[in-house]
Enzyme design. Sequence first.
Site, PDB file in Angstrom:
ATOM      1  N   TYR A 206     -37.169   5.971  99.455  1.00 15.98           N
ATOM      2  CA  TYR A 206     -37.693   6.421  98.150  1.00 15.98           C
ATOM      3  C   TYR A 206     -37.703   7.943  98.035  1.00 15.98           C
ATOM      4  CZ  TYR A 206     -39.671   1.649  97.724  1.00 15.98           C
ATOM      5  OH  TYR A 206     -39.868   0.287  97.679  1.00 15.98           O
TER       6      TYR A 206
ATOM      7  N   LEU B 278     -44.338  -6.970  88.001  1.00 14.44           N
ATOM      8  CA  LEU B 278     -44.346  -6.916  86.529  1.00 14.44           C
ATOM      9  C   LEU B 278     -42.924  -6.914  85.968  1.00 14.44           C
ATOM     10  CD1 LEU B 278     -47.126  -4.163  86.196  1.00 14.44           C
ATOM     11  CD2 LEU B 278     -47.413  -6.661  86.147  1.00 14.44           C
TER      12      LEU B 278
HETATM   13  N1  LIG Z   1     -39.326  -4.016  99.290  1.00 14.01           N
HETATM   14  C1  LIG Z   1     -38.460  -3.832  98.332  1.00 14.01           C
HETATM   15  O1  LIG Z   1     -37.266  -4.117  98.473  1.00 14.01           O
HETATM   16  C2  LIG Z   1     -38.922  -3.256  97.022  1.00 14.01           C
HETATM   17  C3  LIG Z   1     -38.072  -3.266  95.906  1.00 14.01           C
HETATM   18  C4  LIG Z   1     -38.565  -2.739  94.711  1.00 14.01           C
HETATM   19  C5  LIG Z   1     -39.852  -2.227  94.630  1.00 14.01           C
HETATM   20  N2  LIG Z   1     -40.658  -2.192  95.743  1.00 14.01           N
HETATM   21  C6  LIG Z   1     -42.044  -1.665  95.684  1.00 14.01           C
HETATM   22  O2  LIG Z   1     -42.753  -2.390  94.691  1.00 14.01           O
HETATM   23  C7  LIG Z   1     -43.372  -1.496  93.773  1.00 14.01           C
HETATM   24  C8  LIG Z   1     -43.514  -2.142  92.419  1.00 14.01           C
HETATM   25  O3  LIG Z   1     -42.262  -2.563  91.917  1.00 14.01           O
HETATM   26  P1  LIG Z   1     -41.502  -1.820  90.709  1.00 14.01           P
HETATM   27  O4  LIG Z   1     -42.008  -0.440  90.615  1.00 14.01           O
HETATM   28  O5  LIG Z   1     -40.060  -2.055  90.900  1.00 14.01           O
HETATM   29  O6  LIG Z   1     -41.890  -2.676  89.440  1.00 14.01           O
HETATM   30  P2  LIG Z   1     -43.232  -3.152  88.679  1.00 14.01           P
HETATM   31  O7  LIG Z   1     -44.438  -2.724  89.416  1.00 14.01           O
HETATM   32  O8  LIG Z   1     -43.028  -4.591  88.396  1.00 14.01           O
HETATM   33  O9  LIG Z   1     -43.130  -2.413  87.297  1.00 14.01           O
HETATM   34  C9  LIG Z   1     -43.248  -1.044  87.130  1.00 14.01           C
HETATM   35  C10 LIG Z   1     -42.947  -0.729  85.670  1.00 14.01           C
HETATM   36  O10 LIG Z   1     -43.853  -1.448  84.836  1.00 14.01           O
HETATM   37  C11 LIG Z   1     -44.529  -0.542  83.954  1.00 14.01           C
HETATM   38  N3  LIG Z   1     -45.941  -0.944  83.926  1.00 14.01           N
HETATM   39  C12 LIG Z   1     -46.833  -0.888  84.936  1.00 14.01           C
HETATM   40  N4  LIG Z   1     -48.031  -1.348  84.542  1.00 14.01           N
HETATM   41  C13 LIG Z   1     -47.898  -1.698  83.247  1.00 14.01           C
HETATM   42  C14 LIG Z   1     -48.797  -2.243  82.296  1.00 14.01           C
HETATM   43  N5  LIG Z   1     -50.062  -2.500  82.601  1.00 14.01           N
HETATM   44  N6  LIG Z   1     -48.315  -2.468  81.037  1.00 14.01           N
HETATM   45  C15 LIG Z   1     -47.031  -2.190  80.724  1.00 14.01           C
HETATM   46  N7  LIG Z   1     -46.136  -1.681  81.588  1.00 14.01           N
HETATM   47  C16 LIG Z   1     -46.562  -1.446  82.847  1.00 14.01           C
HETATM   48  C17 LIG Z   1     -44.388   0.817  84.564  1.00 14.01           C
HETATM   49  O11 LIG Z   1     -44.307   1.791  83.533  1.00 14.01           O
HETATM   50  P3  LIG Z   1     -45.375   3.038  83.503  1.00 14.01           P
HETATM   51  O12 LIG Z   1     -45.112   3.815  84.745  1.00 14.01           O
HETATM   52  O13 LIG Z   1     -44.980   3.751  82.251  1.00 14.01           O
HETATM   53  O14 LIG Z   1     -46.739   2.416  83.444  1.00 14.01           O
HETATM   54  C18 LIG Z   1     -43.066   0.725  85.304  1.00 14.01           C
HETATM   55  O15 LIG Z   1     -41.982   1.008  84.401  1.00 14.01           O
HETATM   56  C19 LIG Z   1     -42.438  -0.272  93.808  1.00 14.01           C
HETATM   57  O16 LIG Z   1     -43.051   0.874  93.254  1.00 14.01           O
HETATM   58  C20 LIG Z   1     -42.143  -0.195  95.282  1.00 14.01           C
HETATM   59  O17 LIG Z   1     -43.232   0.441  95.957  1.00 14.01           O
HETATM   60  C21 LIG Z   1     -40.202  -2.713  96.929  1.00 14.01           C
END
Ligand SMILES: NC(=O)c1ccc[n+]([C@@H]2O[C@H](COP(=O)([O-])OP(=O)(O)OC[C@H]3O[C@@H](n4cnc5c(N)ncnc54)[C@H](OP(=O)(O)O)[C@@H]3O)[C@@H](O)[C@H]2O)c1
Length: 276
Positions: A50, A190
Site C-alpha cells: 500500500y 462495502l
Molecule cells: N487482503 C487484501 O487482498 C485486500 C484487498 C483489498 C482491500 N484490503 C483492505 O480492506 C480495506 C477495506 O477495503 P476497501 O477499501 O477496498 O473497500 P471498502 O471498505 O468496501 O470501501 C471503501 C469505499 O467505500 C466508501 N465508504 C466507506 N464508508 C462508507 C459509508 N458509510 N457510506 C458510503 N460510502 C462509504 C469509501 O469512500 P469514502 O472514503 O469517501 O468514505 C471508499 O470509497 C482496505 O482499505 C484494505 O485495508 C485488503
Amino acid sequence: MSIPSVKLNSGLDMPVVGYGTYPLKGRRATDAILAAIGSGYRLIDTAASYDNEDAVGAAVRESGLPRAELFVTTKLRGSDQGRGSTRAGLERSLERLGLEYVDLYLIHWPLPAVGRYVESYAEMAELRREGLIRSLGVSNFLPEHLDAVVAETGIQPAVDQLQVSPSHPRPELVAAVQRTGTVVQAWSPLERNTGILDHPSVTAIAGRLGVTSAQIVLRWLLQRDVTVVPHSGSPDRQRTNADLFGFELTAGGMAAIDALDTGVPVKQDPRTWEEF
Ligand SMILES: NC(=O)c1ccc[n+]([C@@H]2O[C@H](COP(=O)([O-])OP(=O)(O)OC[C@H]3O[C@@H](n4cnc5c(N)ncnc54)[C@H](OP(=O)(O)O)[C@@H]3O)[C@@H](O)[C@H]2O)c1
C-alpha cells in the site's frame, strides 16, 4: 466508542472492526488514521504494497496511545515471498512503521503458481518466536492453502482476510475457514461503494433500524462472526462504520442480505490472482 474484540488462537484480542488504510498515503493517511483512532478504532490494517506503512507508523506515534493499545496488521507482498526474503520483507515493513513488532502479519496472496507461500509461512513462524510478529495470518487463502501451511508448521493461521460482502457472501468458504478456528476478516466489505449500499434490500432495513446502509452490511458480517476492516477517508463515515453494537439484524434481515449473493465468482480468484 468501544469496539469489542475476538480472541485469536495466538491468545491476542483482535478488535472485530478495524480501519482499512488502502488507498491513502502520506499526511492524508496519517490524518485519516488519527481521526479513526479518535473515533475508537484500535486495529489499523496496512500492507507493504500500500506504500503507506510510514504514514501508519506516524499515526501510531502521534496518537499518543501506548503501543499495546493498538493492533497493527501488515502484509507480506508477493515479491518478498520465500526463504530469507520473508524475513527481509518484514524487517523493511517494521522499519517503515517504526515499530518493534506487528500484532498480525498476513501473507497477502498465496500465489500458488510461485510456490513459496508455505516456506514464507514457516519463516513467519520463526519471526513470531523472535517476537517480531504476535499473530500469524494469511489473506486470500482457500482451505487447500490453509491445509498446506498447517501441514508444514502445525500452526493454524489466526486470521484469514478474505473478500466477503453481500454480492460475494461465500458461505461455504467462510464456514470452512471458521471450522478450523481461523478468524475470517472481510476486505472490501462495502464493495468500495459501487452500488450495494443503494440496493433497496439494504436501504429498506437501514430505514427501519434508523442506521446507514454501510452499518447494515457491516453488522450483517459481524453477525456471521466475520470481522471487518472498512475504509473511509471521511471522519463521519469512519464513526458510523464502527458504530455497530447498538442494533441487530433479525433472522429475516440476515436472510434478505444473504439473498444478494450474485453467485458470480470473485474476480480475484486466489488460485490464479497474482500481484507482487
Ligand atoms: N487482503 C487484501 O487482498 C485486500 C484487498 C483489498 C482491500 N484490503 C483492505 O480492506 C480495506 C477495506 O477495503 P476497501 O477499501 O477496498 O473497500 P471498502 O471498505 O468496501 O470501501 C471503501 C469505499 O467505500 C466508501 N465508504 C466507506 N464508508 C462508507 C459509508 N458509510 N457510506 C458510503 N460510502 C462509504 C469509501 O469512500 P469514502 O472514503 O469517501 O468514505 C471508499 O470509497 C482496505 O482499505 C484494505 O485495508 C485488503
